[in-house]
Design a protein around this motif. Structure first.
Motif, PDB file in Angstrom:
ATOM      1  N   GLN A  35     -16.846  12.258-115.033  1.00  0.00           N
ATOM      2  CA  GLN A  35     -18.285  12.512-115.127  1.00  0.00           C
ATOM      3  C   GLN A  35     -18.942  12.399-113.767  1.00  0.00           C
ATOM      4  OE1 GLN A  35     -19.996  13.214-117.978  1.00  0.00           O
ATOM      5  NE2 GLN A  35     -21.963  13.296-116.953  1.00  0.00           N
ATOM      6  N   ILE A  36     -19.966  13.221-113.541  1.00  0.00           N
ATOM      7  CA  ILE A  36     -20.807  13.112-112.360  1.00  0.00           C
ATOM      8  C   ILE A  36     -22.244  12.986-112.837  1.00  0.00           C
ATOM      9  CG2 ILE A  36     -21.632  14.234-110.247  1.00  0.00           C
ATOM     10  CD1 ILE A  36     -18.944  15.807-110.281  1.00  0.00           C
ATOM     11  N   TYR A  37     -22.907  11.931-112.399  1.00  0.00           N
ATOM     12  CA  TYR A  37     -24.321  11.729-112.683  1.00  0.00           C
ATOM     13  C   TYR A  37     -25.124  12.120-111.455  1.00  0.00           C
ATOM     14  CZ  TYR A  37     -22.536   8.672-116.387  1.00  0.00           C
ATOM     15  OH  TYR A  37     -21.867   8.158-117.466  1.00  0.00           O
ATOM     16  N   LEU A  38     -26.167  12.902-111.653  1.00  0.00           N
ATOM     17  CA  LEU A  38     -27.108  13.233-110.590  1.00  0.00           C
ATOM     18  C   LEU A  38     -28.409  12.521-110.915  1.00  0.00           C
ATOM     19  CD1 LEU A  38     -26.523  17.097-110.387  1.00  0.00           C
ATOM     20  CD2 LEU A  38     -25.414  15.290-109.031  1.00  0.00           C
ATOM     21  N   TYR A  39     -28.766  11.534-110.103  1.00  0.00           N
ATOM     22  CA  TYR A  39     -29.985  10.760-110.352  1.00  0.00           C
ATOM     23  C   TYR A  39     -31.058  11.203-109.362  1.00  0.00           C
ATOM     24  CZ  TYR A  39     -33.089   6.960-111.494  1.00  0.00           C
ATOM     25  OH  TYR A  39     -34.175   6.225-111.911  1.00  0.00           O
ATOM     26  N   ASP A  40     -32.088  11.844-109.875  1.00  0.00           N
ATOM     27  CA  ASP A  40     -33.128  12.436-109.051  1.00  0.00           C
ATOM     28  C   ASP A  40     -34.327  11.498-108.919  1.00  0.00           C
ATOM     29  OD1 ASP A  40     -35.020  14.013-107.809  1.00  0.00           O
ATOM     30  OD2 ASP A  40     -34.612  15.767-109.052  1.00  0.00           O
ATOM     31  N   ASN A  41     -34.651  11.170-107.683  1.00  0.00           N
ATOM     32  CA  ASN A  41     -35.780  10.291-107.368  1.00  0.00           C
ATOM     33  C   ASN A  41     -37.062  11.102-107.190  1.00  0.00           C
ATOM     34  OD1 ASN A  41     -35.485   7.509-107.385  1.00  0.00           O
ATOM     35  ND2 ASN A  41     -34.480   7.437-105.414  1.00  0.00           N
ATOM     36  N   ALA A  50     -32.396  21.085-111.979  1.00  0.00           N
ATOM     37  CA  ALA A  50     -32.101  21.081-113.415  1.00  0.00           C
ATOM     38  C   ALA A  50     -31.555  22.429-113.863  1.00  0.00           C
ATOM     39  CB  ALA A  50     -33.356  20.721-114.204  1.00  0.00           C
ATOM     40  N   GLU A  51     -32.123  23.514-113.369  1.00  0.00           N
ATOM     41  CA  GLU A  51     -31.675  24.858-113.737  1.00  0.00           C
ATOM     42  C   GLU A  51     -30.242  25.107-113.262  1.00  0.00           C
ATOM     43  OE1 GLU A  51     -31.638  28.537-115.462  1.00  0.00           O
ATOM     44  OE2 GLU A  51     -33.131  26.976-115.727  1.00  0.00           O
ATOM     45  N   ILE A  52     -29.942  24.718-112.038  1.00  0.00           N
ATOM     46  CA  ILE A  52     -28.602  24.940-111.485  1.00  0.00           C
ATOM     47  C   ILE A  52     -27.540  24.229-112.308  1.00  0.00           C
ATOM     48  CG2 ILE A  52     -27.078  24.382-109.532  1.00  0.00           C
ATOM     49  CD1 ILE A  52     -29.551  24.924-107.720  1.00  0.00           C
ATOM     50  N   PHE A  53     -27.806  22.977-112.662  1.00  0.00           N
ATOM     51  CA  PHE A  53     -26.757  22.148-113.278  1.00  0.00           C
ATOM     52  C   PHE A  53     -26.826  22.067-114.798  1.00  0.00           C
ATOM     53  CE2 PHE A  53     -26.982  20.601-108.881  1.00  0.00           C
ATOM     54  CZ  PHE A  53     -25.659  20.777-108.524  1.00  0.00           C
ATOM     55  N   ILE A  62     -30.215  13.439-114.303  1.00  0.00           N
ATOM     56  CA  ILE A  62     -31.137  12.415-114.771  1.00  0.00           C
ATOM     57  C   ILE A  62     -32.329  12.418-113.819  1.00  0.00           C
ATOM     58  CG2 ILE A  62     -31.455   9.955-115.227  1.00  0.00           C
ATOM     59  CD1 ILE A  62     -28.196   9.977-115.205  1.00  0.00           C
ATOM     60  N   ARG A  63     -33.511  12.662-114.346  1.00  0.00           N
ATOM     61  CA  ARG A  63     -34.691  12.737-113.501  1.00  0.00           C
ATOM     62  C   ARG A  63     -35.576  11.518-113.708  1.00  0.00           C
ATOM     63  NH1 ARG A  63     -39.774  16.704-113.252  1.00  0.00           N
ATOM     64  NH2 ARG A  63     -40.457  16.028-111.201  1.00  0.00           N
ATOM     65  N   ASN A  64     -35.910  10.865-112.601  1.00  0.00           N
ATOM     66  CA  ASN A  64     -36.880   9.780-112.614  1.00  0.00           C
ATOM     67  C   ASN A  64     -38.230  10.382-112.220  1.00  0.00           C
ATOM     68  OD1 ASN A  64     -37.828   7.188-112.886  1.00  0.00           O
ATOM     69  ND2 ASN A  64     -37.226   6.552-110.839  1.00  0.00           N
ATOM     70  N   ASN A  65     -39.296   9.953-112.850  1.00  0.00           N
ATOM     71  CA  ASN A  65     -40.613  10.518-112.588  1.00  0.00           C
ATOM     72  C   ASN A  65     -41.329   9.889-111.405  1.00  0.00           C
ATOM     73  OD1 ASN A  65     -40.504  12.452-114.634  1.00  0.00           O
ATOM     74  ND2 ASN A  65     -41.061  10.932-116.164  1.00  0.00           N
ATOM     75  N   GLU A  66     -40.641   9.002-110.707  1.00  0.00           N
ATOM     76  CA  GLU A  66     -41.184   8.432-109.474  1.00  0.00           C
ATOM     77  C   GLU A  66     -40.020   8.134-108.537  1.00  0.00           C
ATOM     78  OE1 GLU A  66     -42.876   4.499-109.771  1.00  0.00           O
ATOM     79  OE2 GLU A  66     -41.428   3.909-111.284  1.00  0.00           O
ATOM     80  N   ASN A  67     -40.320   8.033-107.264  1.00  0.00           N
ATOM     81  CA  ASN A  67     -39.296   7.659-106.304  1.00  0.00           C
ATOM     82  C   ASN A  67     -39.328   6.142-106.175  1.00  0.00           C
ATOM     83  OD1 ASN A  67     -37.606   7.168-104.173  1.00  0.00           O
ATOM     84  ND2 ASN A  67     -38.374   8.825-102.917  1.00  0.00           N
ATOM     85  N   ALA A  68     -38.411   5.499-106.857  1.00  0.00           N
ATOM     86  CA  ALA A  68     -38.360   4.035-106.871  1.00  0.00           C
ATOM     87  C   ALA A  68     -37.422   3.500-105.790  1.00  0.00           C
ATOM     88  CB  ALA A  68     -37.927   3.550-108.245  1.00  0.00           C
ATOM     89  N   GLY A  69     -36.891   4.385-104.966  1.00  0.00           N
ATOM     90  CA  GLY A  69     -36.038   3.963-103.866  1.00  0.00           C
ATOM     91  C   GLY A  69     -34.557   4.064-104.188  1.00  0.00           C
ATOM     92  N   ILE A  70     -33.776   3.996-103.130  1.00  0.00           N
ATOM     93  CA  ILE A  70     -32.323   4.171-103.244  1.00  0.00           C
ATOM     94  C   ILE A  70     -31.667   3.038-104.028  1.00  0.00           C
ATOM     95  CG2 ILE A  70     -31.833   3.152-100.977  1.00  0.00           C
ATOM     96  CD1 ILE A  70     -29.885   6.129-102.042  1.00  0.00           C
ATOM     97  N   ALA A  71     -32.104   1.801-103.807  1.00  0.00           N
ATOM     98  CA  ALA A  71     -31.482   0.673-104.503  1.00  0.00           C
ATOM     99  C   ALA A  71     -31.681   0.790-106.013  1.00  0.00           C
ATOM    100  CB  ALA A  71     -32.040  -0.649-103.981  1.00  0.00           C
ATOM    101  N   HIS A  72     -32.878   1.142-106.422  1.00  0.00           N
ATOM    102  CA  HIS A  72     -33.151   1.327-107.851  1.00  0.00           C
ATOM    103  C   HIS A  72     -32.278   2.449-108.412  1.00  0.00           C
ATOM    104  CE1 HIS A  72     -35.388   1.558-111.610  1.00  0.00           C
ATOM    105  NE2 HIS A  72     -35.378   2.872-111.448  1.00  0.00           N
ATOM    106  N   TYR A  80     -25.752   3.564-116.042  1.00  0.00           N
ATOM    107  CA  TYR A  80     -25.246   4.699-116.829  1.00  0.00           C
ATOM    108  C   TYR A  80     -23.724   4.636-116.924  1.00  0.00           C
ATOM    109  CZ  TYR A  80     -29.608   7.277-117.394  1.00  0.00           C
ATOM    110  OH  TYR A  80     -30.862   7.674-117.771  1.00  0.00           O
ATOM    111  N   ALA A  81     -23.071   4.395-115.792  1.00  0.00           N
ATOM    112  CA  ALA A  81     -21.603   4.333-115.772  1.00  0.00           C
ATOM    113  C   ALA A  81     -21.097   3.205-116.678  1.00  0.00           C
ATOM    114  CB  ALA A  81     -21.108   4.135-114.342  1.00  0.00           C
ATOM    115  N   TYR A  82     -21.716   2.057-116.588  1.00  0.00           N
ATOM    116  CA  TYR A  82     -21.313   0.905-117.392  1.00  0.00           C
ATOM    117  C   TYR A  82     -21.502   1.203-118.885  1.00  0.00           C
ATOM    118  CZ  TYR A  82     -21.155  -3.814-119.277  1.00  0.00           C
ATOM    119  OH  TYR A  82     -20.840  -4.923-120.018  1.00  0.00           O
ATOM    120  N   LYS A  83     -22.667   1.725-119.247  1.00  0.00           N
ATOM    121  CA  LYS A  83     -22.955   2.018-120.655  1.00  0.00           C
ATOM    122  C   LYS A  83     -22.007   3.080-121.218  1.00  0.00           C
ATOM    123  CE  LYS A  83     -27.759   0.687-120.358  1.00  0.00           C
ATOM    124  NZ  LYS A  83     -29.144   1.146-120.178  1.00  0.00           N
TER     125      LYS A  83
END
Length: 115
Positions: A35-41, A50-53, A62-72, A80-83
């Protein structure tokens, strides 16, 4: 462990250059992982990403509605990987393209005591 390890990858995105991102994902798809997860800040080009993938096998956007930073974002990818039951998650940024045999080489060391 290394013969049965479930491996995924996670890429943190923020306004990525789309052609390079596709090259990055394609390089990972050739690796022994599930699996590959794409987490969008909150990228400005989120709709294009989203259209491409949207129909790519084993790629979850996976789209986040705010840029919470790289650590987040990295913490979210690991969650996601753990779950989803993964033992290992390779984390990358959007403009790094891995070598074709990178995960195969990494797998050789999964049973080492300090890994």
């Amino acid at each position: 462990m290394k013969d049965s390890a479930k491996i995924c990858a996670g890429i943190v995105l923020y306004n990525p250059e789309l052609e390079l991102l596709q090259k990055n994902v394609n390089a990972l798809l050739g690796q022994p992982m599930e699996q590959i997860y794409l987490y969008d800040n909150n990228s400005q080009n989120a709709a294009e990403i989203a259209e491409i993938f949207k129909n790519w096998d084993n790629v979850e956007y996976i789209r986040n509605n705010e840029n919470a930073g790289i650590a987040h974002a990295l913490n979210q990818l690991i969650d996601y990987a753990y779950k989803d039951g993964y033992d290992w998650c390779l984390t990358m940024d959007q403009d790094s393209v891995c070598a074709p045999n990178m995960i195969t080489e990494y797998i050789k060391y999964l049973d080492y005591p300090k890994v």
